[in-house]
Design an enzyme around this catalytic site. Structure first.
Site, PDB file in Angstrom:
ATOM      1  N   HIS A   1      11.514   4.561  -3.961  1.00 23.69           N
ATOM      2  CA  HIS A   1      11.199   5.637  -3.003  1.00 23.69           C
ATOM      3  C   HIS A   1      11.865   5.256  -1.676  1.00 23.69           C
ATOM      4  CE1 HIS A   1       9.159   8.646  -0.672  1.00 23.69           C
ATOM      5  NE2 HIS A   1       8.540   7.743   0.067  1.00 23.69           N
TER       6      HIS A   1
ATOM      7  N   ASP B   1       9.410  12.785  -4.062  1.00 20.55           N
ATOM      8  CA  ASP B   1      10.865  12.940  -4.231  1.00 20.55           C
ATOM      9  C   ASP B   1      11.163  13.907  -5.386  1.00 20.55           C
ATOM     10  OD1 ASP B   1      11.414  10.558  -2.373  1.00 20.55           O
ATOM     11  OD2 ASP B   1      10.167   9.672  -3.930  1.00 20.55           O
TER      12      ASP B   1
HETATM   13  N1  LIG Z   1       5.251   7.281  -1.132  1.00 18.40           N
HETATM   14  C1  LIG Z   1       5.413   8.398  -0.440  1.00 18.40           C
HETATM   15  O1  LIG Z   1       6.045   9.353  -0.917  1.00 18.40           O
HETATM   16  C2  LIG Z   1       4.853   8.529   0.958  1.00 18.40           C
HETATM   17  C3  LIG Z   1       4.876   9.770   1.604  1.00 18.40           C
HETATM   18  C4  LIG Z   1       4.363   9.882   2.893  1.00 18.40           C
HETATM   19  C5  LIG Z   1       3.836   8.775   3.531  1.00 18.40           C
HETATM   20  N2  LIG Z   1       3.812   7.578   2.894  1.00 18.40           N
HETATM   21  C6  LIG Z   1       3.242   6.385   3.520  1.00 18.40           C
HETATM   22  O2  LIG Z   1       1.809   6.463   3.459  1.00 18.40           O
HETATM   23  C7  LIG Z   1       1.265   5.621   4.471  1.00 18.40           C
HETATM   24  C8  LIG Z   1       0.158   6.366   5.231  1.00 18.40           C
HETATM   25  O3  LIG Z   1       0.710   7.441   5.941  1.00 18.40           O
HETATM   26  P1  LIG Z   1      -0.177   8.318   6.954  1.00 18.40           P
HETATM   27  O4  LIG Z   1       0.723   9.341   7.508  1.00 18.40           O
HETATM   28  O5  LIG Z   1      -1.453   8.736   6.305  1.00 18.40           O
HETATM   29  O6  LIG Z   1      -0.477   7.228   8.088  1.00 18.40           O
HETATM   30  P2  LIG Z   1      -1.634   7.226   9.181  1.00 18.40           P
HETATM   31  O7  LIG Z   1      -1.259   6.209  10.206  1.00 18.40           O
HETATM   32  O8  LIG Z   1      -1.968   8.606   9.616  1.00 18.40           O
HETATM   33  O9  LIG Z   1      -2.885   6.700   8.355  1.00 18.40           O
HETATM   34  C9  LIG Z   1      -2.920   5.419   7.807  1.00 18.40           C
HETATM   35  C10 LIG Z   1      -4.374   4.985   7.801  1.00 18.40           C
HETATM   36  O10 LIG Z   1      -4.437   3.731   7.134  1.00 18.40           O
HETATM   37  C11 LIG Z   1      -5.400   2.943   7.787  1.00 18.40           C
HETATM   38  N3  LIG Z   1      -5.194   1.537   7.446  1.00 18.40           N
HETATM   39  C12 LIG Z   1      -4.321   0.655   7.991  1.00 18.40           C
HETATM   40  N4  LIG Z   1      -4.468  -0.553   7.420  1.00 18.40           N
HETATM   41  C13 LIG Z   1      -5.432  -0.429   6.486  1.00 18.40           C
HETATM   42  C14 LIG Z   1      -6.037  -1.327   5.573  1.00 18.40           C
HETATM   43  N5  LIG Z   1      -5.695  -2.605   5.518  1.00 18.40           N
HETATM   44  N6  LIG Z   1      -7.010  -0.854   4.762  1.00 18.40           N
HETATM   45  C15 LIG Z   1      -7.391   0.426   4.822  1.00 18.40           C
HETATM   46  N7  LIG Z   1      -6.874   1.328   5.667  1.00 18.40           N
HETATM   47  C16 LIG Z   1      -5.895   0.909   6.487  1.00 18.40           C
HETATM   48  C17 LIG Z   1      -5.223   3.273   9.271  1.00 18.40           C
HETATM   49  O11 LIG Z   1      -6.382   2.955  10.026  1.00 18.40           O
HETATM   50  C18 LIG Z   1      -4.949   4.778   9.211  1.00 18.40           C
HETATM   51  O12 LIG Z   1      -6.142   5.541   9.347  1.00 18.40           O
HETATM   52  C19 LIG Z   1       2.450   5.190   5.343  1.00 18.40           C
HETATM   53  O13 LIG Z   1       2.855   3.882   4.948  1.00 18.40           O
HETATM   54  C20 LIG Z   1       3.517   6.203   4.990  1.00 18.40           C
HETATM   55  O14 LIG Z   1       4.825   5.720   5.218  1.00 18.40           O
HETATM   56  C21 LIG Z   1       4.304   7.439   1.622  1.00 18.40           C
HETATM   57  O1  LIG Z   2       9.773   8.943   4.914  1.00 14.63           O
HETATM   58  C1  LIG Z   2       8.718   8.375   5.195  1.00 14.63           C
HETATM   59  O2  LIG Z   2       8.668   7.336   5.862  1.00 14.63           O
HETATM   60  C2  LIG Z   2       7.427   8.985   4.703  1.00 14.63           C
HETATM   61  C3  LIG Z   2       7.466   9.255   3.249  1.00 14.63           C
HETATM   62  O3  LIG Z   2       7.835   8.115   2.520  1.00 14.63           O
HETATM   63  C4  LIG Z   2       8.327  10.431   2.883  1.00 14.63           C
HETATM   64  O4  LIG Z   2       9.163  10.312   1.993  1.00 14.63           O
HETATM   65  O5  LIG Z   2       8.127  11.516   3.468  1.00 14.63           O
END
Ligand SMILES: NC(=O)c1ccc[n+]([C@@H]2O[C@H](COP(=O)([O-])OP(=O)(O)OC[C@H]3O[C@@H](n4cnc5c(N)ncnc54)[C@H](O)[C@@H]3O)[C@@H](O)[C@H]2O)c1
Ligand SMILES: O=C(O)C[C@H](O)C(=O)O
Length: 329
Positions: free
Chosen positions: A187, A159
């Site tokens: 967030h 952000d």
């Molecule tokens: N904070 C932020 O700014 C931000 C930004 C983008 C995404 N995210 C979040 O990050 C997370 C991951 O996103 P992504 O696009 O990589 O998702 P994704 O689905 O591509 O990958 C997630 C991975 O986590 C694994 N997983 C699920 N449960 C698990 C566990 N208990 N232990 C270990 N691994 C596990 C899955 O098998 C998968 O490979 C999501 O919750 C998404 O919303 C946060």
């Molecule tokens: O928005 C989402 O769910 C993914 C991530 O938290 C983001 O801000 O891009």
């Protein structure tokens, strides 16, 4: 060469993992003189895909990559970890709020908090990326009695970077001209990106822009809803920019913030700025020698106060929801 440090990454075979691991192994996170051992956690069905990622990591022949461990057991992946990036969790789909993921994802962070408490380095730095990141960090730290709550952060750096980029576009200045950006709170769409203390070439950003309507009705919603806009456009949630922000957060935590600037990090409130104690809330911070300090003494006007209280209220509601789920006492 320094001795290697252990970096645990969960969800390592996922989208963010694919953008993250190679940069950690290249030295982008902890410096080009710091060897790393990657300790990668996945769920059992994803271990085959993770093995493919490990093959690619090896094929890069990174000079700083001193070893790779893979496991579906948090106690193996977190063993002696100096850094832990908790990414593994479901991403949201179009039309969902991040808090809609609490039921699905909250349960991941209790056993991971317990495992970190048992086996990680006593000085481990934990960054929660999986959504809803702030409340997942609260769950993890609440289940880690042998670690300090301040060792658990949630990521608002994406952000923060989005806010810098939007302000740079508005003012026609390079991103390097912008300092002292702050993301207060969650967030989520209630976050408060604060222009009142940000600067552009040393000038106050709010005064330079001189357009409250743009600030309130364009800038804040654009930053706060950027995640949903990316899901809408890509059909998948942000990944490369999220990995980049995780690298930047950990780099700031490990190596410090630039002199005269600050960054945004979310961690348990100590009551500063009237934020209820214990909520994992985004604050402006400086970091020196690994010590994270909230920037003190910023003037908070009525507009900011209302926004800061609204995002705190949402976090209190999320805290209550995870208490009701039995994930936090
Ligand atoms: N904070 C932020 O700014 C931000 C930004 C983008 C995404 N995210 C979040 O990050 C997370 C991951 O996103 P992504 O696009 O990589 O998702 P994704 O689905 O591509 O990958 C997630 C991975 O986590 C694994 N997983 C699920 N449960 C698990 C566990 N208990 N232990 C270990 N691994 C596990 C899955 O098998 C998968 O490979 C999501 O919750 C998404 O919303 C946060
Ligand atoms: O928005 C989402 O769910 C993914 C991530 O938290 C983001 O801000 O891009």
């Amino acid at each position: 060469m320094k001795p290697p440090v252990r970096v645990a990454v969960t969800g390592a075979a996922g989208q963010i993992g694919y953008s993250l691991l190679f940069r950690i192994a290249s030295g982008a996170m902890l410096g080009e003189d710091q060897p790393v051992i990657l300790q990668l956690l996945e769920i059992t069905p994803a271990l085959k895909a993770l093995n493919g990622v490990v093959m690619e990591l090896k094929d890069c022949a990174f000079p700083l990559l001193a070893g790779v461990v893979t496991s579906d057991d948090p106690k193996v992946a977190f063993k002696d970890a100096d850094y832990a990036l908790l990414v593994g969790a479901l991403p949201r789909k179009a039309g969902m709020e991040r808090s809609d993921l609490l039921n699905a994802n909250g349960g991941i962070f209790k056993p991971q908090g317990e495992a970190l408490s048992e086996v990680a380095s006593r000085n481990v730095k934990v960054l929660v990326v999986g959504n809803p990141a702030n409340t997942n960090a609260l769950i993890a730290l609440s289940n880690a009695p042998k670690l300090k709550p301040s060792q658990f952060h949630a990521m608002v750096r994406l952000d923060h970077n989005r806010a810098i980029s939007q302000l740079a576009e508005k003012t026609g200045k390079p991103v390097t001209a912008i300092q002292k950006m702050t993301i207060w709170g969650n967030h989520s769409t209630t976050q408060f990106p604060d222009l009142y203390h940000a600067t552009v070439d040393g000038k106050n950003a709010y005064e330079l822009v001189n357009d409250h309507a743009w600030y309130e009705t364009t800038f804040i919603p654009t930053v706060a809803k950027r995640g949903a806009a990316i899901i809408e456009a890509r059909g998948l949630s942000s990944a490369a920019s999220a990995a980049n922000a995780a690298i930047a957060h950990m780099r700031s935590w490990a190596l410090g913030t630039a002199e005269g600037d600050w960054t945004s990090m979310a961690f348990p409130s100590d009551g500063s700025y009237g934020v209820p104690e214990g909520l994992v809330y985004g604050f402006p911070v400086t970091v020196k020698n690994g010590q994270v300090e909230i920037v003190k003494g910023l003037e908070i006007n009525a507009f900011s106060r209302a926004k800061m209280d609204a995002t705190a209220k949402e976090l209190e509601e999320e805290r209550q929801a995870v208490k009701d789920l039995g994930l936090v006492k």
